[in-house]
Design a protein around this motif. Sequence first.
Motif, PDB file in Angstrom:
ATOM      1  N   THR A   1      26.550 -18.869  35.680  1.00 36.33           N
ATOM      2  CA  THR A   1      25.840 -19.302  34.482  1.00 36.33           C
ATOM      3  C   THR A   1      24.872 -20.417  34.831  1.00 36.33           C
ATOM      4  OG1 THR A   1      26.125 -20.052  32.199  1.00 36.33           O
ATOM      5  CG2 THR A   1      27.578 -21.020  33.842  1.00 36.33           C
ATOM      6  N   PHE A   2      23.862 -20.590  34.006  1.00 36.52           N
ATOM      7  CA  PHE A   2      23.016 -21.770  34.154  1.00 36.52           C
ATOM      8  C   PHE A   2      22.575 -22.231  32.786  1.00 36.52           C
ATOM      9  CE2 PHE A   2      19.778 -18.502  34.216  1.00 36.52           C
ATOM     10  CZ  PHE A   2      18.686 -19.066  33.589  1.00 36.52           C
ATOM     11  N   HIS A   3      22.249 -23.508  32.727  1.00 35.07           N
ATOM     12  CA  HIS A   3      21.900 -24.142  31.461  1.00 35.07           C
ATOM     13  C   HIS A   3      20.721 -25.078  31.702  1.00 35.07           C
ATOM     14  CE1 HIS A   3      22.606 -25.886  27.490  1.00 35.07           C
ATOM     15  NE2 HIS A   3      22.446 -27.060  28.049  1.00 35.07           N
ATOM     16  N   MET A   4      19.579 -24.756  31.133  1.00 34.23           N
ATOM     17  CA  MET A   4      18.408 -25.624  31.248  1.00 34.23           C
ATOM     18  C   MET A   4      18.429 -26.624  30.089  1.00 34.23           C
ATOM     19  SD  MET A   4      16.915 -24.757  34.030  1.00 34.23           S
ATOM     20  CE  MET A   4      15.357 -25.634  33.968  1.00 34.23           C
ATOM     21  N   ILE A   5      18.320 -27.886  30.405  1.00 37.83           N
ATOM     22  CA  ILE A   5      18.284 -28.953  29.413  1.00 37.83           C
ATOM     23  C   ILE A   5      16.901 -28.991  28.761  1.00 37.83           C
ATOM     24  CG2 ILE A   5      18.485 -31.446  29.068  1.00 37.83           C
ATOM     25  CD1 ILE A   5      21.149 -30.062  29.798  1.00 37.83           C
ATOM     26  N   ASP A   6      15.880 -28.889  29.595  1.00 38.02           N
ATOM     27  CA  ASP A   6      14.488 -28.830  29.145  1.00 38.02           C
ATOM     28  C   ASP A   6      13.725 -27.997  30.173  1.00 38.02           C
ATOM     29  OD1 ASP A   6      13.885 -30.592  31.339  1.00 38.02           O
ATOM     30  OD2 ASP A   6      14.234 -32.327  30.047  1.00 38.02           O
ATOM     31  N   SER A   7      12.429 -28.073  30.191  1.00 39.03           N
ATOM     32  CA  SER A   7      11.653 -27.216  31.096  1.00 39.03           C
ATOM     33  C   SER A   7      11.812 -27.595  32.566  1.00 39.03           C
ATOM     34  CB  SER A   7      10.170 -27.254  30.715  1.00 39.03           C
ATOM     35  OG  SER A   7       9.653 -28.557  30.911  1.00 39.03           O
ATOM     36  N   GLN A   8      12.321 -28.785  32.857  1.00 34.71           N
ATOM     37  CA  GLN A   8      12.460 -29.230  34.247  1.00 34.71           C
ATOM     38  C   GLN A   8      13.910 -29.397  34.701  1.00 34.71           C
ATOM     39  OE1 GLN A   8       9.720 -29.678  36.409  1.00 34.71           O
ATOM     40  NE2 GLN A   8       8.852 -28.549  34.689  1.00 34.71           N
ATOM     41  N   ASP A   9      14.769 -29.905  33.835  1.00 39.50           N
ATOM     42  CA  ASP A   9      16.143 -30.253  34.202  1.00 39.50           C
ATOM     43  C   ASP A   9      17.114 -29.145  33.836  1.00 39.50           C
ATOM     44  OD1 ASP A   9      15.708 -33.010  35.120  1.00 39.50           O
ATOM     45  OD2 ASP A   9      15.135 -33.376  33.030  1.00 39.50           O
ATOM     46  N   GLY A  10      17.990 -28.811  34.804  1.00 40.41           N
ATOM     47  CA  GLY A  10      18.974 -27.782  34.518  1.00 40.41           C
ATOM     48  C   GLY A  10      20.178 -27.853  35.432  1.00 40.41           C
ATOM     49  N   TRP A  11      21.230 -27.163  35.015  1.00 40.74           N
ATOM     50  CA  TRP A  11      22.496 -27.073  35.733  1.00 40.74           C
ATOM     51  C   TRP A  11      22.796 -25.603  35.987  1.00 40.74           C
ATOM     52  CZ3 TRP A  11      25.473 -31.447  36.786  1.00 40.74           C
ATOM     53  CH2 TRP A  11      25.122 -32.627  36.112  1.00 40.74           C
ATOM     54  N   MET A  12      23.450 -25.310  37.102  1.00 43.77           N
ATOM     55  CA  MET A  12      23.858 -23.941  37.413  1.00 43.77           C
ATOM     56  C   MET A  12      25.257 -23.963  38.018  1.00 43.77           C
ATOM     57  SD  MET A  12      22.169 -21.160  40.039  1.00 43.77           S
ATOM     58  CE  MET A  12      20.612 -21.123  39.187  1.00 43.77           C
ATOM     59  N   ILE A  13      26.043 -22.963  37.626  1.00 45.31           N
ATOM     60  CA  ILE A  13      27.374 -22.789  38.228  1.00 45.31           C
ATOM     61  C   ILE A  13      27.351 -21.459  38.972  1.00 45.31           C
ATOM     62  CG2 ILE A  13      29.832 -22.512  37.807  1.00 45.31           C
ATOM     63  CD1 ILE A  13      29.489 -24.194  35.289  1.00 45.31           C
ATOM     64  N   THR A  14      27.759 -21.504  40.241  1.00 43.70           N
ATOM     65  CA  THR A  14      27.908 -20.282  41.030  1.00 43.70           C
ATOM     66  C   THR A  14      29.400 -20.086  41.292  1.00 43.70           C
ATOM     67  OG1 THR A  14      27.811 -21.304  43.235  1.00 43.70           O
ATOM     68  CG2 THR A  14      25.697 -20.810  42.163  1.00 43.70           C
ATOM     69  N   ASP A  15      29.724 -19.096  42.095  1.00 43.03           N
ATOM     70  CA  ASP A  15      31.140 -18.886  42.407  1.00 43.03           C
ATOM     71  C   ASP A  15      31.760 -20.060  43.164  1.00 43.03           C
ATOM     72  OD1 ASP A  15      31.196 -16.467  41.180  1.00 43.03           O
ATOM     73  OD2 ASP A  15      31.035 -15.274  43.007  1.00 43.03           O
ATOM     74  N   THR A  16      30.934 -20.827  43.890  1.00 43.77           N
ATOM     75  CA  THR A  16      31.477 -21.894  44.734  1.00 43.77           C
ATOM     76  C   THR A  16      30.823 -23.253  44.528  1.00 43.77           C
ATOM     77  OG1 THR A  16      29.923 -21.315  46.484  1.00 43.77           O
ATOM     78  CG2 THR A  16      32.098 -20.273  46.568  1.00 43.77           C
TER      79      THR A  16
ATOM     80  N   GLY B   1      27.655 -34.369  32.186  1.00 42.54           N
ATOM     81  CA  GLY B   1      28.191 -33.020  32.192  1.00 42.54           C
ATOM     82  C   GLY B   1      29.677 -33.021  32.464  1.00 42.54           C
ATOM     83  N   TRP B   2      30.348 -31.948  32.037  1.00 35.34           N
ATOM     84  CA  TRP B   2      31.777 -31.770  32.233  1.00 35.34           C
ATOM     85  C   TRP B   2      32.013 -30.368  32.780  1.00 35.34           C
ATOM     86  CZ3 TRP B   2      29.445 -34.118  28.198  1.00 35.34           C
ATOM     87  CH2 TRP B   2      29.835 -35.419  27.878  1.00 35.34           C
ATOM     88  N   ILE B   3      32.934 -30.261  33.713  1.00 42.65           N
ATOM     89  CA  ILE B   3      33.346 -28.975  34.264  1.00 42.65           C
ATOM     90  C   ILE B   3      34.868 -28.948  34.194  1.00 42.65           C
ATOM     91  CG2 ILE B   3      33.408 -27.510  36.313  1.00 42.65           C
ATOM     92  CD1 ILE B   3      30.614 -27.793  35.375  1.00 42.65           C
ATOM     93  N   LEU B   4      35.421 -27.898  33.627  1.00 42.01           N
ATOM     94  CA  LEU B   4      36.865 -27.735  33.548  1.00 42.01           C
ATOM     95  C   LEU B   4      37.253 -26.563  34.441  1.00 42.01           C
ATOM     96  CD1 LEU B   4      39.567 -28.555  32.264  1.00 42.01           C
ATOM     97  CD2 LEU B   4      39.066 -26.943  30.418  1.00 42.01           C
ATOM     98  N   ILE B   5      38.103 -26.835  35.430  1.00 44.88           N
ATOM     99  CA  ILE B   5      38.500 -25.822  36.406  1.00 44.88           C
ATOM    100  C   ILE B   5      40.010 -25.650  36.354  1.00 44.88           C
ATOM    101  CG2 ILE B   5      38.486 -25.179  38.837  1.00 44.88           C
ATOM    102  CD1 ILE B   5      36.100 -27.118  39.161  1.00 44.88           C
ATOM    103  N   ALA B   6      40.445 -24.406  36.180  1.00 47.01           N
ATOM    104  CA  ALA B   6      41.876 -24.118  36.155  1.00 47.01           C
ATOM    105  C   ALA B   6      42.462 -24.303  37.554  1.00 47.01           C
ATOM    106  CB  ALA B   6      42.121 -22.690  35.676  1.00 47.01           C
ATOM    107  N   ASP B   7      43.703 -24.767  37.603  1.00 46.69           N
ATOM    108  CA  ASP B   7      44.427 -24.900  38.873  1.00 46.69           C
ATOM    109  C   ASP B   7      44.707 -23.503  39.412  1.00 46.69           C
ATOM    110  OD1 ASP B   7      46.353 -25.179  40.885  1.00 46.69           O
ATOM    111  OD2 ASP B   7      47.358 -26.831  39.867  1.00 46.69           O
TER     112      ASP B   7
ATOM    113  N   GLY C   1      35.003 -23.773  32.860  1.00 50.77           N
ATOM    114  CA  GLY C   1      34.388 -24.151  31.597  1.00 50.77           C
ATOM    115  C   GLY C   1      33.392 -25.271  31.856  1.00 50.77           C
ATOM    116  N   HIS C   2      32.359 -25.347  31.054  1.00 45.93           N
ATOM    117  CA  HIS C   2      31.354 -26.374  31.289  1.00 45.93           C
ATOM    118  C   HIS C   2      30.693 -26.794  29.983  1.00 45.93           C
ATOM    119  CE1 HIS C   2      29.013 -22.680  31.086  1.00 45.93           C
ATOM    120  NE2 HIS C   2      28.008 -23.431  30.692  1.00 45.93           N
ATOM    121  N   SER C   3      30.184 -28.006  30.014  1.00 51.41           N
ATOM    122  CA  SER C   3      29.373 -28.520  28.916  1.00 51.41           C
ATOM    123  C   SER C   3      28.427 -29.545  29.515  1.00 51.41           C
ATOM    124  CB  SER C   3      30.260 -29.174  27.854  1.00 51.41           C
ATOM    125  OG  SER C   3      29.460 -29.694  26.811  1.00 51.41           O
ATOM    126  N   PHE C   4      27.137 -29.364  29.252  1.00 50.86           N
ATOM    127  CA  PHE C   4      26.132 -30.283  29.755  1.00 50.86           C
ATOM    128  C   PHE C   4      25.395 -30.878  28.565  1.00 50.86           C
ATOM    129  CE2 PHE C   4      26.674 -27.015  33.038  1.00 50.86           C
ATOM    130  CZ  PHE C   4      27.198 -27.821  34.039  1.00 50.86           C
TER     131      PHE C   4
END
Length: 150
Positions: A63-78, A115-121, A106-109
Amino acid sequence: MRFNLVLAMLVLASLACTANVSVLKPPATPSPEAIPTVYTEPTQPPPTSLEDRPAVVPEAISTFHMIDSQDGWMITDTSILRTVDGGATWHDVTPSGVSRLGYGAGHSFLNANRGWILIADPNDPVNAGTLYRTTDGGMQWNSTSVPFAS
């Protein structure tokens, strides 16, 4: 004669008790040779800007999440990646020790810094996990163990 012998022994014993006896004491401060030297590897200071982080080509994008036209976050498998140039360059800002993310994270930016990332054990994904939080765009992450079950 016996009296003289006893008297001589008493005199010798008296002299032995009052003899100047020196006691060896360790010096108050150890000499430099006595202090062991502990060598530690020099540590690199943590990166303070996104440009100090490695630039990567995103693969296995979850998944990826762009905050605006320049700033963004991406989650890959690793990895957790950040961009500040509209996606032309992505930098790895994954917290140390995290190696599995993907769709299960899980994520929220809120913005480019928070930003927050929630990762299951992986050993107990139903009952436990770790919440990672950053307030500086992924330069540093704080983590907290969280229970999923009550």
